[in-house]
Design a protein around this motif. Structure first.
Motif, PDB file in Angstrom:
ATOM      1  N   VAL A 277     -35.325  43.431  16.967  1.00 16.16           N
ATOM      2  CA  VAL A 277     -34.740  43.254  18.289  1.00 16.16           C
ATOM      3  C   VAL A 277     -35.753  43.594  19.370  1.00 16.16           C
ATOM      4  O   VAL A 277     -35.909  42.872  20.373  1.00 16.16           O
ATOM      5  N   LYS A 278     -36.480  44.696  19.185  1.00 18.57           N
ATOM      6  CA  LYS A 278     -37.483  45.099  20.173  1.00 18.57           C
ATOM      7  C   LYS A 278     -38.587  44.053  20.293  1.00 18.57           C
ATOM      8  O   LYS A 278     -39.014  43.687  21.396  1.00 18.57           O
TER       9      LYS A 278
ATOM     10  N   ASN B 137     -38.334  40.868  19.560  1.00 18.09           N
ATOM     11  CA  ASN B 137     -37.801  39.672  20.215  1.00 18.09           C
ATOM     12  C   ASN B 137     -37.548  39.877  21.697  1.00 18.09           C
ATOM     13  O   ASN B 137     -37.661  38.939  22.488  1.00 18.09           O
ATOM     14  N   GLU B 138     -37.185  41.108  22.060  1.00 14.41           N
ATOM     15  CA  GLU B 138     -37.026  41.398  23.487  1.00 14.41           C
ATOM     16  C   GLU B 138     -38.357  41.238  24.210  1.00 14.41           C
ATOM     17  O   GLU B 138     -38.423  40.696  25.319  1.00 14.41           O
ATOM     18  N   ASP B 139     -39.441  41.691  23.557  1.00  9.57           N
ATOM     19  CA  ASP B 139     -40.773  41.525  24.155  1.00  9.57           C
ATOM     20  C   ASP B 139     -41.127  40.040  24.265  1.00  9.57           C
ATOM     21  O   ASP B 139     -41.638  39.584  25.301  1.00  9.57           O
TER      22      ASP B 139
ATOM     23  N   LEU C 198     -39.012  37.577  24.354  1.00  9.65           N
ATOM     24  CA  LEU C 198     -38.119  36.973  25.328  1.00  9.65           C
ATOM     25  C   LEU C 198     -38.621  37.219  26.747  1.00  9.65           C
ATOM     26  O   LEU C 198     -38.599  36.324  27.598  1.00  9.65           O
TER      27      LEU C 198
END
Length: 521
Positions: free
Chosen positions: A56-57, A59-61, A63
């Motif tokens: 998640v982290k 992919n957040e980066d 994104l």
């Protein structure tokens, strides 16, 4: 007895106790096993949770990065959209300015020549300078006011007198002409386009018309290799197809009234020193009147005239002349340039070859190695234009140009000059990339200042092209030098310029940059 009974009871109780202990032991082992499995599952779940959190982290980066890139792309898109809209507006303004260049129909050519001047230009109409003759009269090559020209003399018996000559040279074409050549004079004196022949002036004394001179004759001469000239290459033929498409689009979209040529054929397409083509001889052309209902009033005659093989079949049967009559003739010309065959039944021949998968067998190999894809596209668009029924023919500006334009550009990238052109043999530079002022063969039309420019930059590709009031594109420094030196006439036509404003030709500049990049690769 009592002791044995008591012992038996004790044994039974001991056995029950042992069984209870075994059951408790099994339950305990099962509980330990379940606890162990639960602990293992807990560890696995914790590991999975850690992995998901890392994913998640990550992919957040990503994104956030993608969001930033999207914002950058959106900004670029908005900027390009703004530039595109500005370019479209500029093209529309240029098109409107080009259309506004059309003079009033009642205006005659503003250059008048005397009989003495024509005699001096042609060495008293020397027969060795005669370059054409027909029922209308004779054409001579001459030098008039330091410019090479073609002088057409009409037979006096073909006219009703000098007053009618003036009338024919300036009328609006709404009735049958007395003599077709003066109809040509009227159109060419009121409309300007780089691919239309320029009428320089007239001589009313002898019913003379003075045109720009074309050293390479007509397209018919080129196809026939007249005077032992080399065959026209497929690149030149493709460019001619594109140039004629532009000329017809310009005529058909003319304001306030569309113009129909009516006699489009290779004899009426002339080739300059660079084998660029221009359309002339508007013998049976017509202005079509736009009515208040936004429809176009057709020109109709009971005596259709023109060259039979190139004439619109519906014009022959109905006498109605429309822009799509020119489209039919244009289609026949495309097929002639592709195959080199005579115009009679040419559409049937090409269609039959396509149906049999044998198109390559009828392509004119003297033009060089046609790229088959391009030849196939030209064959199909030529057949569409040459449809017998008018309503099935394509629109030049919408349907034909989007096919012809990329073919024209692709051909220019591989173009090689014919012997006899004013480009050197080791260059493939498209002729329209070179400023007309700076071309060697145009020195007779330029001043000493422009000549000095040509000595320094001779034959160089334009870096900063500008469109002048005459519709031609020049190198910015050259045309500015021409105007700054006190000239108020066109370097190409010697006609007076309507204004001295210059407009950047960004489309040509972009094409030149693209061509240079491909040359470097």
């Amino acid at each position: 007895m009592d002791g044995l009974r008591q012992q038996k009871v004790l044994q039974e109780m001991h056995e029950i106790k042992r069984q209870e202990n075994d059951a408790m032991k099994r339950e305990q082992e099962e509980a330990y096993a379940a606890l162990y499995n639960a602990n293992e599952q807990k560890v696995r779940l914790e590991q999975r949770i850690n992995e998901i959190e890392l994913y998640v982290k990550d992919n957040e980066d990503k994104l956030a990065t993608n969001k930033h890139q999207l914002e950058v792309l959106q900004a670029d898109y908005d900027r390009l959209q703004h530039e595109r809209d500005a370019a479209i507006r500029e093209v529309a303004e240029l098109r409107e300015k080009n259309q506004q260049r059309v003079l009033a129909p009642s205006e005659a050519p503003n250059t008048k020549f005397s009989l003495v001047e024509l005699q001096q230009a042609t060495q008293d109409f020397d027969q060795t300078l005669k370059i054409g003759e027909g029922g209308f009269g004779c054409v001579y090559k001459g030098i008039l006011r330091n410019t090479t020209v073609a002088i057409k003399l009409l037979h006096p018996q073909s006219m009703q007198g000098q007053s009618e000559f003036h009338q024919e040279a300036s009328k609006s074409f709404f009735k049958e002409p007395t003599f077709s050549v003066t109809e040509s004079a009227s159109v060419l004196s009121t409309i300007r386009h780089p691919n239309l022949v320029t009428l320089i002036g007239t001589c009313p004394e002898v019913f003379g018309l003075v045109y720009e001179f074309f050293p390479n004759g007509s397209l018919e001469d080129g196809l026939a290799c007249k005077n032992n000239k080399p065959p026209l290459t497929w690149q030149i033929r493709t460019r001619i197809i594109g140039e004629m498409c532009l000329a017809l689009i310009f005529l058909h979209s003319n304001k306030p009234h569309p113009v129909v040529h009516g006699d489009l054929k290779p004899d009426n397409i002339l080739l300059d020193a660079n084998y660029s083509s221009k359309l002339g001889d508007f013998g049976i052309c017509r202005h079509l009147i736009q009515t208040n209902t936004c429809s176009t009033t057709l020109y109709q005659t009971t005596n259709p005239r023109g060259t039979f093989s190139y004439m619109d079949p519906e014009f022959l049967t109905t006498g109605e002349l429309t822009p799509r009559s020119d489209v039919y003739s244009y289609g026949i010309i495309i097929l002639r340039l592709l195959t080199g065959k005579p115009p009679q039944r040419i559409a049937e021949i090409v269609e039959e070859a396509i149906e049999q998968g044998n198109l390559h067998s009828i392509i004119d190999n003297s033009a060089g190695s046609w790229p088959f894809i391009q030849a196939n596209q030209l064959a199909h668009i030529g057949l569409r234009c040459a449809e017998l029924r008018r309503r099935r023919r394509p629109d030049l500006a919408v349907d034909v140009w989007k096919v012809v334009e990329p073919l024209m550009k692709a051909a220019s990238m591989t173009a090689r000059p014919l012997s006899g052109t004013n480009l050197s043999d080791d260059t493939c530079t498209p002729s329209y990339f070179i400023c007309p002022i700076l071309q060697v063969n145009n020195r007779s039309n330029i001043s000493s200042i422009a000549y000095q420019l040509s000595c320094d930059d001779e034959q160089e590709i334009m870096n900063d092209p500008y469109i002048a009031a005459d519709g031609f594109t020049y190198e910015g420094e050259a045309i500015k030098g021409w105007l700054d030196s006190g000239h108020s006439t066109s370097p190409m036509t010697n006609l007076k310029l309507e204004h001295s404003q210059l407009v950047p030709n960004r489309a040509l500049r972009s094409a030149i940059l693209e061509w240079k990049q491909q040359e470097q690769h």
